[in-house]
Motif scaffolding. Sequence first.
Motif, PDB file in Angstrom:
ATOM      1  N   GLU A  87     -42.328   3.067  -6.889  1.00  0.00           N
ATOM      2  CA  GLU A  87     -43.756   3.206  -7.140  1.00  0.00           C
ATOM      3  C   GLU A  87     -44.511   2.093  -6.435  1.00  0.00           C
ATOM      4  O   GLU A  87     -43.911   1.062  -6.115  1.00  0.00           O
ATOM      5  CB  GLU A  87     -44.005   3.120  -8.645  1.00  0.00           C
ATOM      6  N   THR A  88     -45.793   2.296  -6.189  1.00  0.00           N
ATOM      7  CA  THR A  88     -46.585   1.243  -5.573  1.00  0.00           C
ATOM      8  C   THR A  88     -47.698   0.818  -6.508  1.00  0.00           C
ATOM      9  O   THR A  88     -48.392   1.671  -7.063  1.00  0.00           O
ATOM     10  CB  THR A  88     -47.203   1.721  -4.248  1.00  0.00           C
ATOM     11  N   LEU A  89     -47.807  -0.497  -6.688  1.00  0.00           N
ATOM     12  CA  LEU A  89     -48.896  -1.030  -7.505  1.00  0.00           C
ATOM     13  C   LEU A  89     -49.842  -1.786  -6.592  1.00  0.00           C
ATOM     14  O   LEU A  89     -49.421  -2.603  -5.772  1.00  0.00           O
ATOM     15  CB  LEU A  89     -48.332  -1.973  -8.571  1.00  0.00           C
ATOM     16  N   LEU A  90     -51.116  -1.460  -6.700  1.00  0.00           N
ATOM     17  CA  LEU A  90     -52.118  -2.107  -5.861  1.00  0.00           C
ATOM     18  C   LEU A  90     -52.887  -3.110  -6.701  1.00  0.00           C
ATOM     19  O   LEU A  90     -53.440  -2.752  -7.736  1.00  0.00           O
ATOM     20  CB  LEU A  90     -53.065  -1.021  -5.333  1.00  0.00           C
ATOM     21  N   ILE A  91     -52.884  -4.376  -6.282  1.00  0.00           N
ATOM     22  CA  ILE A  91     -53.679  -5.374  -6.997  1.00  0.00           C
ATOM     23  C   ILE A  91     -54.866  -5.724  -6.126  1.00  0.00           C
ATOM     24  O   ILE A  91     -54.708  -6.310  -5.049  1.00  0.00           O
ATOM     25  CB  ILE A  91     -52.838  -6.615  -7.334  1.00  0.00           C
ATOM     26  N   LEU A  92     -56.032  -5.312  -6.547  1.00  0.00           N
ATOM     27  CA  LEU A  92     -57.239  -5.475  -5.736  1.00  0.00           C
ATOM     28  C   LEU A  92     -58.088  -6.615  -6.272  1.00  0.00           C
ATOM     29  O   LEU A  92     -58.191  -6.800  -7.479  1.00  0.00           O
ATOM     30  CB  LEU A  92     -58.056  -4.186  -5.767  1.00  0.00           C
ATOM     31  N   GLY A  93     -58.699  -7.337  -5.392  1.00  0.00           N
ATOM     32  CA  GLY A  93     -59.603  -8.376  -5.871  1.00  0.00           C
ATOM     33  C   GLY A  93     -60.206  -9.098  -4.705  1.00  0.00           C
ATOM     34  O   GLY A  93     -59.600  -9.147  -3.614  1.00  0.00           O
ATOM     35  N   ASN A  94     -61.387  -9.641  -4.884  1.00  0.00           N
ATOM     36  CA  ASN A  94     -62.014 -10.367  -3.794  1.00  0.00           C
ATOM     37  C   ASN A  94     -61.494 -11.792  -3.735  1.00  0.00           C
ATOM     38  O   ASN A  94     -60.765 -12.241  -4.613  1.00  0.00           O
ATOM     39  CB  ASN A  94     -63.534 -10.344  -3.947  1.00  0.00           C
ATOM     40  N   GLY A 154     -60.885 -15.615  -4.093  1.00  0.00           N
ATOM     41  CA  GLY A 154     -61.113 -16.532  -5.198  1.00  0.00           C
ATOM     42  C   GLY A 154     -60.810 -15.952  -6.558  1.00  0.00           C
ATOM     43  O   GLY A 154     -61.009 -16.596  -7.577  1.00  0.00           O
ATOM     44  N   LYS A 155     -60.310 -14.720  -6.575  1.00  0.00           N
ATOM     45  CA  LYS A 155     -60.011 -14.112  -7.872  1.00  0.00           C
ATOM     46  C   LYS A 155     -58.583 -14.395  -8.320  1.00  0.00           C
ATOM     47  O   LYS A 155     -58.158 -13.915  -9.373  1.00  0.00           O
ATOM     48  CB  LYS A 155     -60.234 -12.576  -7.804  1.00  0.00           C
ATOM     49  N   GLY A 156     -57.844 -15.088  -7.504  1.00  0.00           N
ATOM     50  CA  GLY A 156     -56.477 -15.450  -7.901  1.00  0.00           C
ATOM     51  C   GLY A 156     -55.415 -14.491  -7.422  1.00  0.00           C
ATOM     52  O   GLY A 156     -54.339 -14.391  -7.998  1.00  0.00           O
ATOM     53  N   VAL A 205     -54.693  -2.292 -10.204  1.00  0.00           N
ATOM     54  CA  VAL A 205     -55.216  -3.324 -11.097  1.00  0.00           C
ATOM     55  C   VAL A 205     -56.356  -4.007 -10.378  1.00  0.00           C
ATOM     56  O   VAL A 205     -56.239  -4.339  -9.197  1.00  0.00           O
ATOM     57  CB  VAL A 205     -54.135  -4.362 -11.460  1.00  0.00           C
ATOM     58  N   MET A 206     -57.476  -4.205 -11.066  1.00  0.00           N
ATOM     59  CA  MET A 206     -58.597  -4.941 -10.467  1.00  0.00           C
ATOM     60  C   MET A 206     -58.662  -6.345 -11.063  1.00  0.00           C
ATOM     61  O   MET A 206     -58.572  -6.500 -12.267  1.00  0.00           O
ATOM     62  CB  MET A 206     -59.928  -4.214 -10.743  1.00  0.00           C
ATOM     63  N   LEU A 207     -58.768  -7.315 -10.210  1.00  0.00           N
ATOM     64  CA  LEU A 207     -58.918  -8.688 -10.718  1.00  0.00           C
ATOM     65  C   LEU A 207     -60.391  -9.036 -10.840  1.00  0.00           C
ATOM     66  O   LEU A 207     -61.198  -8.634 -10.025  1.00  0.00           O
ATOM     67  CB  LEU A 207     -58.225  -9.678  -9.781  1.00  0.00           C
TER      68      LEU A 207
END
Lengths: 418, 209
Positions: free
Chosen positions: B29-36, B38-40, B207-209
């Motif tokens: 499976e693929t998990l996408l962790i998105l965030g701009n 400075g979000k860690g 997942v959105m950070l």
Amino acid sequence: MNISKISWQNILNKKMNSFLCVLLMTLGIAIISLLVILSKQLEEKFSKNISGIDMVVGAKGSPLQLILSSIYQIDSPTGNVYLKDVQEIAQNPLVKEMIPLSMGDNYQGFRIVGTNKKYLEHFKAKPAQGQLFKMPMECVVGSLAAQNLGLKIGDTFSGSHGLDAEGEKHDHENYKIVGILEFNNSVVDNLILTDLKSVWKIHEHSEPPAAETESAEKHEHHEGEEHHEEENAELDKREITSAIIKFRSPMGMMTMPRNINQNSKLQAAVPAIEVNRMLELLGIGVDALRILAFVIMLISGISVFVSLYNSLKERKYEMALMLSMGATRTRLFLLLLLEGVILSIIGYLLGILLSRIGLLLISGQVGKKFHFDISQISFQNEEIYLFAVALLVGILAAAIPSLGIYRLNISRTLADES
Amino acid sequence: MVIESKNLTFSYNEHKKFSFPDFSCSAKETLLILGNSGKGKTTLLHLLALLQTPTGGSIRLKGEEISQLSPKNAAKMRAENIGIIYQKSHFVASLSVLDNLLLANYLADKKQSVERATELARSLGFAEHLNKKTTQLSQGEQQRVSIARALMNNPSIILADEPTSSLDDENCEKVIQLLDNQSNKIGAALIIVTHDQRLKDRFSNRVML
């Protein structure tokens, strides 16, 4: 793939840096190894030639000069003395043997020494071809002299006055070669040996006026003395340059040299003392060069240090990367350490090679005067210690900057660069 | 479930604290962790890669708690189970492409498999560059080599940090395809950390950070 391969690739990757480190190490090792071998050779040469010679008597002057001229045949003689005076000393019961020497002529730079058979016996010189001199004007030639001059048995030549090839020729009398000596790795190899009488015979006709005044002076001195026989007067004036004296017991060494120096016109010099003094003087020079070589090795260590320090800064990311891929810090530390060790081992091997090439060149240069003993080309004990020192320099120089690997923060390093 | 996190927090200092949403990812499976910025994102990636230890919370890999491992065990765990693709491709500059791939085997104390390296190089399209130095490769090629390196030890989870951010649309599509295919092939979970909005709609596990 293993750490030695990575180390090796890293060395190849920074060719100029590695070259500099190796070059410095090579120079340091080569100089030290060369010094070790040369000073060993020199000491061996010097001590071999004086073995068995307890004292040398000759004209007053520098004792070292007397030793150098009479034993090693490398300095000018201090002057002439009367054979009679020397024979008086030889009468002493402490004296086992007296070997007279008379120098002053040469043939194309090789010294002609008038002596007797005891001289050859002392140096254990045997003829390889022909026989020893029996008659005046017969001579035997040392192996290196024969080789360099291209002399054979039966050849004749006339000596020149003085110790340089340019001296005035004595062409009224010719020497005849009756034997060539075996090579025996001593001073004899470079000499032309003849009977004392030959030297006297040659100089009878060309007695310099200076000698006459000297002998006149001598007459004055001896005015009070009784003249035994008229025949002996001629013999009394016979001169030699110096004489080698061997004692029956160490007692002779204790008393005689001092006695001669204080109570006669002759000078006595003890070779062991003079040679030690000379080697000590040379030793200062050798030590200075040795220190210089160690400084060069130290600089090589510093250059390994700087080069690894810089490359560790450059390769910080690489190191963090390898750590993140599962490498332990100790493994990476060894990797860096190995680079220093490999560089110093290469430098060491090249240094030993260079010193051997240097030795061959030097022995080619001085081969005429200073025969080189080939066995000395082999590995020297001192060179094992040298290896340890080289390794230590490499390890220390690499270890200090490499310790930084234990302080490296993987996460921060990777994050900084990405 | 290959990997799951709960109540994960991390702080660099008092002012810079992160707390991350819970997520999980299963094999293939693929998990996408998105965030701009400075979000860690990178911090989270480093936590998952065991390069940092979280201040609180848990990370479970194949059911085993891995967030508080000692550095030594973490290194072992990482070498055996986690393949990482960094944003910028970095290699051991003095080694060839092939050796850089084998390095992954070596450092994980596994058998060095030239066959595996060649096979990956062929399927990622840089087989002809295996004996070159990595610096002689283009950026795109370098990235494919670093993907291959992450796959060398058949990890159970692949972490990718901004794999597409510097690529044009066409290459972005290609790289994602490659990552997806390759991790499927070895049955690994793929976690992509990115700010690249183009990827947003491709994967459902996000997942959105």
